[in-house]
Motif scaffolding. Structure first.
Motif, PDB file in Angstrom:
ATOM      1  N   ARG A 384      -6.099 -35.180  53.267  1.00 57.28           N
ATOM      2  CA  ARG A 384      -6.298 -36.570  52.857  1.00 57.28           C
ATOM      3  C   ARG A 384      -5.008 -37.267  52.420  1.00 57.28           C
ATOM      4  NH1 ARG A 384     -10.372 -33.543  52.606  1.00 57.28           N
ATOM      5  NH2 ARG A 384     -12.515 -34.342  52.857  1.00 57.28           N
ATOM      6  N   ILE A 385      -3.992 -36.486  52.057  1.00 53.68           N
ATOM      7  CA  ILE A 385      -2.711 -37.064  51.629  1.00 53.68           C
ATOM      8  C   ILE A 385      -1.622 -36.523  52.520  1.00 53.68           C
ATOM      9  CG2 ILE A 385      -1.049 -37.306  49.730  1.00 53.68           C
ATOM     10  CD1 ILE A 385      -3.304 -36.916  47.777  1.00 53.68           C
ATOM     11  N   GLY A 386      -0.920 -37.427  53.200  1.00 53.92           N
ATOM     12  CA  GLY A 386       0.120 -36.997  54.126  1.00 53.92           C
ATOM     13  C   GLY A 386       1.468 -36.778  53.461  1.00 53.92           C
ATOM     14  N   SER A 387       1.729 -37.420  52.351  1.00 56.28           N
ATOM     15  CA  SER A 387       3.041 -37.314  51.704  1.00 56.28           C
ATOM     16  C   SER A 387       3.167 -35.993  50.974  1.00 56.28           C
ATOM     17  CB  SER A 387       3.233 -38.468  50.720  1.00 56.28           C
ATOM     18  OG  SER A 387       4.407 -38.284  49.956  1.00 56.28           O
ATOM     19  N   PRO A 388       4.178 -35.158  51.325  1.00 55.97           N
ATOM     20  CA  PRO A 388       4.340 -33.876  50.613  1.00 55.97           C
ATOM     21  C   PRO A 388       4.600 -34.060  49.116  1.00 55.97           C
ATOM     22  CG  PRO A 388       5.644 -33.929  52.643  1.00 55.97           C
ATOM     23  CD  PRO A 388       5.150 -35.323  52.415  1.00 55.97           C
ATOM     24  N   LEU A 389       5.289 -35.139  48.749  1.00 58.99           N
ATOM     25  CA  LEU A 389       5.580 -35.357  47.331  1.00 58.99           C
ATOM     26  C   LEU A 389       4.298 -35.589  46.537  1.00 58.99           C
ATOM     27  CD1 LEU A 389       8.750 -37.639  47.560  1.00 58.99           C
ATOM     28  CD2 LEU A 389       8.630 -35.195  47.028  1.00 58.99           C
ATOM     29  N   LEU A 390       3.410 -36.402  47.078  1.00 50.61           N
ATOM     30  CA  LEU A 390       2.157 -36.657  46.382  1.00 50.61           C
ATOM     31  C   LEU A 390       1.255 -35.427  46.393  1.00 50.61           C
ATOM     32  CD1 LEU A 390       1.301 -40.323  47.373  1.00 50.61           C
ATOM     33  CD2 LEU A 390       1.586 -39.418  45.069  1.00 50.61           C
ATOM     34  N   VAL A 391       1.312 -34.653  47.485  1.00 48.03           N
ATOM     35  CA  VAL A 391       0.527 -33.415  47.522  1.00 48.03           C
ATOM     36  C   VAL A 391       0.998 -32.463  46.430  1.00 48.03           C
ATOM     37  CG1 VAL A 391       0.010 -31.345  48.881  1.00 48.03           C
ATOM     38  CG2 VAL A 391      -0.056 -33.603  49.965  1.00 48.03           C
ATOM     39  N   LEU A 416      -4.272 -41.357  52.670  1.00 46.69           N
ATOM     40  CA  LEU A 416      -2.916 -41.829  52.380  1.00 46.69           C
ATOM     41  C   LEU A 416      -1.977 -41.239  53.410  1.00 46.69           C
ATOM     42  CD1 LEU A 416      -1.514 -43.586  50.194  1.00 46.69           C
ATOM     43  CD2 LEU A 416      -0.799 -41.466  49.120  1.00 46.69           C
ATOM     44  N   GLY A 417      -1.122 -42.072  54.004  1.00 45.89           N
ATOM     45  CA  GLY A 417      -0.230 -41.636  55.056  1.00 45.89           C
ATOM     46  C   GLY A 417       0.938 -40.803  54.550  1.00 45.89           C
ATOM     47  N   GLU A 418       1.759 -40.367  55.509  1.00 43.25           N
ATOM     48  CA  GLU A 418       2.888 -39.514  55.178  1.00 43.25           C
ATOM     49  C   GLU A 418       4.011 -40.289  54.498  1.00 43.25           C
ATOM     50  OE1 GLU A 418       5.898 -36.332  57.412  1.00 43.25           O
ATOM     51  OE2 GLU A 418       4.222 -37.258  58.495  1.00 43.25           O
ATOM     52  N   GLN A 419       4.194 -41.553  54.866  1.00 40.26           N
ATOM     53  CA  GLN A 419       5.210 -42.409  54.261  1.00 40.26           C
ATOM     54  C   GLN A 419       4.555 -43.699  53.762  1.00 40.26           C
ATOM     55  OE1 GLN A 419       8.355 -41.813  53.617  1.00 40.26           O
ATOM     56  NE2 GLN A 419       8.332 -39.763  54.540  1.00 40.26           N
ATOM     57  N   PRO A 420       3.793 -43.625  52.694  1.00 39.28           N
ATOM     58  CA  PRO A 420       3.140 -44.840  52.198  1.00 39.28           C
ATOM     59  C   PRO A 420       4.148 -45.778  51.526  1.00 39.28           C
ATOM     60  CG  PRO A 420       2.786 -43.035  50.682  1.00 39.28           C
ATOM     61  CD  PRO A 420       3.513 -42.442  51.870  1.00 39.28           C
ATOM     62  N   ALA A 421       3.790 -47.039  51.467  1.00 36.14           N
ATOM     63  CA  ALA A 421       4.622 -48.007  50.734  1.00 36.14           C
ATOM     64  C   ALA A 421       4.609 -47.673  49.246  1.00 36.14           C
ATOM     65  CB  ALA A 421       4.112 -49.427  50.980  1.00 36.14           C
ATOM     66  N   THR A 454      -8.721 -40.961  43.372  1.00 37.08           N
ATOM     67  CA  THR A 454      -8.979 -41.588  44.666  1.00 37.08           C
ATOM     68  C   THR A 454      -7.730 -42.345  45.091  1.00 37.08           C
ATOM     69  OG1 THR A 454     -11.325 -41.881  44.123  1.00 37.08           O
ATOM     70  CG2 THR A 454     -10.443 -43.186  45.947  1.00 37.08           C
ATOM     71  N   LEU A 455      -7.235 -42.064  46.323  1.00 37.31           N
ATOM     72  CA  LEU A 455      -6.083 -42.756  46.905  1.00 37.31           C
ATOM     73  C   LEU A 455      -6.492 -43.300  48.262  1.00 37.31           C
ATOM     74  CD1 LEU A 455      -3.263 -40.141  46.125  1.00 37.31           C
ATOM     75  CD2 LEU A 455      -3.604 -42.332  44.995  1.00 37.31           C
ATOM     76  N   ILE A 456      -6.455 -44.628  48.404  1.00 40.00           N
ATOM     77  CA  ILE A 456      -6.886 -45.265  49.649  1.00 40.00           C
ATOM     78  C   ILE A 456      -5.784 -46.222  50.111  1.00 40.00           C
ATOM     79  CG2 ILE A 456      -8.589 -46.734  50.758  1.00 40.00           C
ATOM     80  CD1 ILE A 456     -10.638 -45.731  48.744  1.00 40.00           C
ATOM     81  N   GLU A 457      -5.332 -46.023  51.337  1.00 40.50           N
ATOM     82  CA  GLU A 457      -4.313 -46.899  51.919  1.00 40.50           C
ATOM     83  C   GLU A 457      -4.910 -47.646  53.104  1.00 40.50           C
ATOM     84  OE1 GLU A 457       0.221 -46.632  53.806  1.00 40.50           O
ATOM     85  OE2 GLU A 457      -1.038 -44.841  53.626  1.00 40.50           O
ATOM     86  N   CYS A 458      -4.726 -48.984  53.092  1.00 41.14           N
ATOM     87  CA  CYS A 458      -5.143 -49.786  54.235  1.00 41.14           C
ATOM     88  C   CYS A 458      -3.983 -50.705  54.618  1.00 41.14           C
ATOM     89  CB  CYS A 458      -6.410 -50.587  53.919  1.00 41.14           C
ATOM     90  SG  CYS A 458      -6.226 -51.747  52.556  1.00 41.14           S
ATOM     91  N   ALA A 459      -4.222 -51.598  55.547  1.00 37.99           N
ATOM     92  CA  ALA A 459      -3.132 -52.437  56.049  1.00 37.99           C
ATOM     93  C   ALA A 459      -2.611 -53.403  54.988  1.00 37.99           C
ATOM     94  CB  ALA A 459      -3.589 -53.220  57.283  1.00 37.99           C
ATOM     95  N   GLU A 460      -3.477 -53.857  54.093  1.00 37.65           N
ATOM     96  CA  GLU A 460      -3.076 -54.875  53.118  1.00 37.65           C
ATOM     97  C   GLU A 460      -2.623 -54.295  51.784  1.00 37.65           C
ATOM     98  OE1 GLU A 460      -6.074 -54.854  54.555  1.00 37.65           O
ATOM     99  OE2 GLU A 460      -5.777 -56.387  56.128  1.00 37.65           O
TER     100      GLU A 460
END
Length: 551
Positions: A384-391, A416-421, A454-460
């Motif tokens: 569910r979380i792509g970023s190693p730092l957040l994992v 959540l993507g690997e390189q979130p904003a 809960t971590l949710i990433e969308c376009a906005e």
């Protein structure tokens, strides 16, 4: 001893300097008084001259109106009538001379009888029919003179009458008036001396007894000290205006040109302004700005019962707080590792016991069960979380929470993507919220202790939601939980309490997001950050305070 002698000599010179200032004032007053007295004397002399000239004109007019003189001058045959009447008028009026002449300038009367019948040697000035006044330098010396035309009984111009009053009479009158002038000048000088003395005393009180050289030395020492120390110093006058602000204070508070201004005109209302103005009382008040973590102390200043304002010291503790929070995180991880070590030892003892009893299949099954459990937790987070730092952050916080008896879970709808904003900000926000939630869940509330992330990433936007099973946030303090320094937990002596939520709130607002708190049961914190970063370029210093939470 030499230093004491120099100081004593310096103070002696300073006292003489103060005396010289007073002496100079007195000399100026004396000189002004003398000049004023002389000018007044000359003015009075000129006024007396004019007065005696008019008096001479009046005596001459009286003489010219005598009927016997008019008859004698027009018809002749008067003998010594003109001389007798003129001399009588001269003695009666106190004039120096009364001279009657005809149109040819021949004298008919004079104090000196030898000059009667002789010409005055000057042209007549009364041919225009008017009276004339002035200063005459005649045979009797300088005199105030008045000349009027002399008309006969038929109205024909037959001569002139010249009357003079000697200068000695003018000077005598002037000397009679000068003592009164000197008395008034003396009064004015005395008032000036007393005023100068009182002014000197008031100036000395205003400078607290310091002389000019001492004030100069203090100013030089103050400037060297204020701009040389690595601590912000701000001084306020009794009216609340800034009177002193050194370079460090300008840097920490972004004051710019602030001398003479009020804080209300330089910064918006908030904890920082309330701490600087003294609305917030206490020592070592903590204030979190966009770039710094500050300790503020305000002290009122009074001297000899006079309120002089206040002095505020501002200390930068940004790096220190960052290190303390990092140390606090390392301590938590150390405790977690120690707990894992004990847990691992217990598991190894179980395996050793099974192997010693010959239960090989049971030992293998137990080992595979343990491995699957650990792998399933890490796999669940990585899915569910792509970023190693957040994992790594979530796994570390899970271990710390488990050591305190709190279960930390990641919701199934987290994405959540690997390189979130805002990755740096997310590490700080998630770390602080999880720390607070674990503390709240461990301190009480509904059982079992639970924290849900809960971590949710969308376009906005990116949404972070942390819910705990703790006692929740009372409605009465909900408006204060994001203030710097506010905390319900005791200080453990390392990290500053009351910074986590304040830092989360500041980061969210600074980058165009928002923070909300609600009840669960427990407390639910929701942070939203827009995907686009509206913050000014290079503004990252505030994040540094909280990076240690991700260790």
């Amino acid at each position: 001893m030499r230093t004491l002698s120099r100081l004593t000599g310096r103070r002696g010179r300073n006292r003489r300097l103060s005396a010289r200032i007073l002496t100079s004032q007195l000399a100026i007053l004396a000189l002004t008084g003398i000049v004023g007295f002389v000018l007044l004397a000359f003015s009075q002399r000129a006024q007396l001259d004019r007065q005696y000239e008019q008096e001479a004109v009046a005596i001459a007019s009286t003489t010219a109106a005598e009927p016997q003189i008019r008859d004698s001058m027009e018809y002749g045959g008067g003998g010594d009538v003109v001389q007798d009447i003129a001399e009588r008028i001269r003695h009666t009026s106190g004039a120096s001379y009364v001279v009657v002449t005809d149109l040819r300038g021949i004298r008919y009367s004079h104090p000196n009888p030898a000059l009667i019948g002789k010409s005055v040697g000057l042209p007549l000035v009364i041919t225009d029919g008017r009276a004339h006044a002035g200063i005459d330098h005649g045979t009797l010396g300088r005199a105030a003179n008045g000349k009027v035309p002399l008309y006969g009984p038929t109205g024909e111009l037959v001569g002139e009458v010249s009357v003079g009053i000697e200068e000695t009479q003018v000077l005598t009158r002037l000397w009679q008036q000068l003592p009164s002038f000197a008395f008034y000048v003396g009064i004015a000088l005395t008032v000036g001396v007393v005023t100068s003395y009182l002014l000197a005393r008031r100036l000395k009180r205003s400078t607290f007894g310091l002389e000019l050289e001492e004030i100069t030395g203090l100013l030089q020492d103050r400037e060297a000290m204020l701009h040389g120390i690595r601590e912000g110093v701000i001084a306020f006058g009794p009216d609340g205006r800034i009177t002193v602000a050194n370079d460090e204070a300008r840097r920490l508070l972004a004051l710019g040109t602030a001398l003479g201004a009020r804080l209300e005109d330089l910064m918006p209302d908030g904890r920082l302004r309330r701490a600087l103005t003294g609305v917030l009382e206490g020592q070592d008040l903590t204030v979190l700005t966009d770039s710094h973590f500050l300790l503020i102390n305000r002290r009122p200043v009074a001297l000899r019962g006079r309120e002089l304002g206040a002095v505020v010291t501002v200390r930068d503790r940004t790096e220190l707080v960052g290190l303390l929070r990092e140390l606090d995180s390392v301590r938590g991880l150390t405790d977690a590792l120690r707990s894992q070590q004990h847990e691992f030892s217990n598991r190894m003892h179980v395996l050793a016991g099974l192997l010693e009893l010959g239960e090989h299949e049971a030992a293998l099954e137990y080992a595979m069960e343990l491995g699957c459990a650990e792998a399933s937790l890490a796999d669940h987070v990585r899915e569910r979380i792509g970023s190693p730092l957040l994992v790594g952050l979530v796994m570390a916080k899970t271990t710390v929470a488990a050591e305190r008896g709190v279960r930390l879970t990641l919701s199934d709808d987290s994405v959540l993507g690997e390189q979130p904003a805002h990755l740096d900000r997310l590490l700080t926000i998630v770390g602080n919220l999880l720390d607070n939630a674990v503390d709240a869940a461990a301190s009480g509330g509904s059982a079992p202790p639970l924290v849900r992330l809960t971590l949710i990433e969308c376009a906005e936007r990116i949404t972070v939601r942390v819910a705990d099973s703790g006692p929740g946030v009372p409605e009465a303090v909900r408006a204060r939980i994001f203030e710097d320094g506010w905390s319900t937990r005791p200080d453990r002596g390392t990290a500053r309490r009351g910074l986590g939520l304040a830092l989360v709130h500041r980061l969210a607002q600074r980058h165009g997001g928002s923070v909300h708190v609600s009840t669960g049961p427990g407390a639910v914190f929701t942070v939203t950050l827009p995907t686009a970063d509206p913050r000014p370029a290079g503004s990252t210093s505030a994040v540094l305070i909280g990076k240690g939470t991700g260790a």
